[in-house]
Design a protein around this motif. Structure first.
Motif, short mmCIF file in Angstrom:
data_model
loop_
_atom_site.label_atom_id
_atom_site.label_comp_id
_atom_site.label_asym_id
_atom_site.label_seq_id
_atom_site.Cartn_x
_atom_site.Cartn_y
_atom_site.Cartn_z
N TYR A 1 0.77 -1.24 0.00
CA TYR A 1 0.00 0.00 0.00
C TYR A 1 0.80 1.30 0.00
O TYR A 1 0.64 2.14 0.86
CB TYR A 1 -1.02 -0.03 1.14
CG TYR A 1 -1.93 -1.23 1.02
CD1 TYR A 1 -3.01 -1.21 0.14
CD2 TYR A 1 -1.66 -2.41 1.73
CE1 TYR A 1 -3.83 -2.32 -0.01
CE2 TYR A 1 -2.48 -3.53 1.58
CZ TYR A 1 -3.55 -3.47 0.71
OH TYR A 1 -4.35 -4.58 0.56
N TYR B 1 -13.53 -9.50 -8.72
CA TYR B 1 -13.34 -9.20 -7.30
C TYR B 1 -14.68 -8.80 -6.69
O TYR B 1 -15.03 -7.63 -6.58
CB TYR B 1 -12.28 -8.11 -7.10
CG TYR B 1 -11.79 -8.00 -5.68
CD1 TYR B 1 -10.86 -8.92 -5.18
CD2 TYR B 1 -12.26 -7.02 -4.83
CE1 TYR B 1 -10.40 -8.84 -3.87
CE2 TYR B 1 -11.81 -6.93 -3.50
CZ TYR B 1 -10.88 -7.85 -3.04
OH TYR B 1 -10.44 -7.76 -1.73
N GLY C 1 -14.48 -4.87 4.90
CA GLY C 1 -13.66 -5.17 3.72
C GLY C 1 -12.87 -6.45 3.75
O GLY C 1 -12.01 -6.66 2.93
N ASN D 1 -6.27 -10.77 6.21
CA ASN D 1 -4.82 -10.79 6.05
C ASN D 1 -4.08 -11.40 7.25
O ASN D 1 -2.91 -11.72 7.16
CB ASN D 1 -4.28 -9.36 5.84
CG ASN D 1 -4.30 -8.93 4.39
OD1 ASN D 1 -4.29 -7.74 4.10
ND2 ASN D 1 -4.34 -9.86 3.46
N TYR E 1 -8.55 -13.48 -7.21
CA TYR E 1 -7.16 -13.15 -6.86
C TYR E 1 -6.20 -13.33 -8.03
O TYR E 1 -4.99 -13.25 -7.86
CB TYR E 1 -6.72 -13.93 -5.62
CG TYR E 1 -7.47 -13.43 -4.41
CD1 TYR E 1 -6.98 -12.35 -3.68
CD2 TYR E 1 -8.71 -13.96 -4.06
CE1 TYR E 1 -7.69 -11.84 -2.61
CE2 TYR E 1 -9.44 -13.45 -2.99
CZ TYR E 1 -8.91 -12.38 -2.27
OH TYR E 1 -9.62 -11.86 -1.22
N GLU F 1 1.15 -12.63 0.52
CA GLU F 1 -0.10 -12.34 1.21
C GLU F 1 -0.94 -13.59 1.45
O GLU F 1 -0.92 -14.51 0.64
CB GLU F 1 -0.94 -11.34 0.39
CG GLU F 1 -2.18 -10.83 1.08
CD GLU F 1 -3.06 -9.93 0.19
OE1 GLU F 1 -3.13 -10.19 -1.02
OE2 GLU F 1 -3.66 -8.98 0.73
N SER G 1 -5.13 -14.44 2.40
CA SER G 1 -6.46 -13.84 2.54
C SER G 1 -7.40 -14.94 3.03
O SER G 1 -7.86 -15.78 2.25
CB SER G 1 -6.91 -13.25 1.21
OG SER G 1 -8.10 -12.52 1.38
C1 AVJ Z 1 -7.57 -5.62 1.29
C2 AVJ Z 1 -6.89 -7.61 2.41
C3 AVJ Z 1 -9.19 -7.28 1.86
O1 AVJ Z 1 -7.52 -9.96 0.81
O2 AVJ Z 1 -9.03 -9.50 -0.67
C4 AVJ Z 1 -6.97 -8.09 -3.01
C5 AVJ Z 1 -6.27 -7.55 -0.57
N1 AVJ Z 1 -5.09 -8.86 -2.33
N2 AVJ Z 1 -6.40 -8.78 -4.01
C6 AVJ Z 1 -8.09 -9.17 0.05
C7 AVJ Z 1 -6.13 -8.14 -1.93
C8 AVJ Z 1 -5.27 -9.24 -3.61
C9 AVJ Z 1 -7.65 -7.70 0.04
N3 AVJ Z 1 -7.80 -7.07 1.38
#
Ligand code: AVJ
Length: 321
Positions: A33, A50, A157, A162, A202, A278, A280
């Motif tokens: 970010y 998404y 959200g 995370n 994703y 990451e 999720s």
């Molecule tokens: C911001 C953590 C809610 O996990 O869906 C979106 C970040 N990473 N696409 C998620 C994210 C890849 C998002 N968050």
């Protein structure tokens, strides 16, 4: 040659060094970010694949009145990671039809986002008092104590997604400790669903998520003078059913060495080696309920969209024994 003593290392430098020298390699997802990454995430939220942001907004819009009536009167809304406050507006409007004054405290690390949040909410609703709070959650949640009135603490959200289960509980419990018995929590979680739908969300067809993921490398190249070759990595998004999470990686397309002069580090990548960027996590009502109970809350209601893709959980603070 870079004069190392003239450059201040970014605060995340140590974490990056750690992540790149530990097997399997990883980078902290908060690095996504910067200004570019935040703009790319905004773009992600508008992608057809998404579904998260759009679905959560739909729940908030359709159920705002019902939520407001469950919250009772004289409630002040505190939104953690509010950004530009796009989602909360309808709930605030519903509340303002039921009580004379609504106070809204958007909390974020970005001063610029908070400025927009204030403008947006105030232009739509004159009777709402907006009090932006600039805060970094790694400094704790003590600021919650200074906010008077009965509070609804909103964490929307799927941001909780995370965090590993233990870290999620630790954070929710930390928030809980700063709440009074009459405060409430509104938590947004993404839900477990078909792998194909999760994978698409994703790994979108336009490649925006790939760009978002690779932006970490762009950032390290700029801020740490690293020499990651963007063409030598590919974006990988995998569903891990055992841990109920999407896992995001950058996979090395060849054997290569990356130089990070500011960290005095040379990092070797094998062909096909994956660097984790990451997680999720995806919940069910049962796992969300369990997480809330372990953090000191009682789940009182869960709202869904028509497809049960996303959930908004309302919880009370557990009465202490
Ligand atoms: C911001 C953590 C809610 O996990 O869906 C979106 C970040 N990473 N696409 C998620 C994210 C890849 C998002 N968050």
């Amino acid at each position: 040659m870079i004069a190392r003593e003239l450059v201040t290392l970014p605060s995340y430098a140590e974490e990056v060094a750690q992540g790149l020298t530990t097997q399997p390699k990883s980078l902290p997802c908060k690095l996504f970010y910067d200004a570019t990454g935040s703009a790319l995430f905004e773009e992600i939220t508008r992608l057809p694949e998404y579904y998260l942001t759009r679905t959560e907004l739909e729940i908030l819009r359709e159920r705002a009145d019902e939520m407001a009536s469950r919250l009772g009167t004289d409630v002040t809304v505190v939104e953690l990671g509010a950004g530009t406050a796009v989602k909360t507006c309808t709930l605030l409007e519903s509340l303002s039809r039921r009580q004379i004054r609504v106070r809204y405290y958007p909390v974020d690390i970005s001063r610029a986002a908070l400025h927009q949040a204030k403008e947006r909410v105030e232009s739509r609703c004159r009777q709402i008092l907006v009090r932006p709070v600039v805060a970094d959650f790694s400094d704790g949640f003590e600021f919650l104590r200074s906010i008077p009135d009965k509070k609804l603490v909103a964490y929307l959200g799927s941001s909780i997604g995370n965090f590993d289960p233990a870290a999620a509980v630790a954070m929710l419990a930390e928030i809980n400790r700063q709440m009074t018995p009459r405060d409430m929590l509104l938590l947004g979680t993404d839900l477990v669903k078909a792998k194909s739908m999760l994978s698409a969300a994703y790994d979108d067809s336009e490649g925006v998520t790939e760009q978002f993921n690779k932006n970490i490398l762009v950032r390290l190249n700029r801020e740490l003078f690293a020499d990651f070759d963007l063409e030598s990595f590919r974006h990988v998004a995998l569903w891990n059913p055992r841990r109920s999470r999407m896992e995001i990686y950058l996979e090395s397309l060849r054997t290569q060495t990356v130089d990070l002069p500011l960290l005095q580090l040379r990092v070797h990548f094998a062909k096909g080696e994956r660097m984790h960027t990451e997680n999720s996590y995806k919940y069910t009502v049962a796992t969300a309920k369990c997480m809330l109970e372990r953090s000191g809350y009682v789940l009182t209601h869960t709202w869904f969209d028509q497809h049960k893709w996303f959930a908004l959980h309302l919880a009370n603070v557990q009465a202490s024994a």
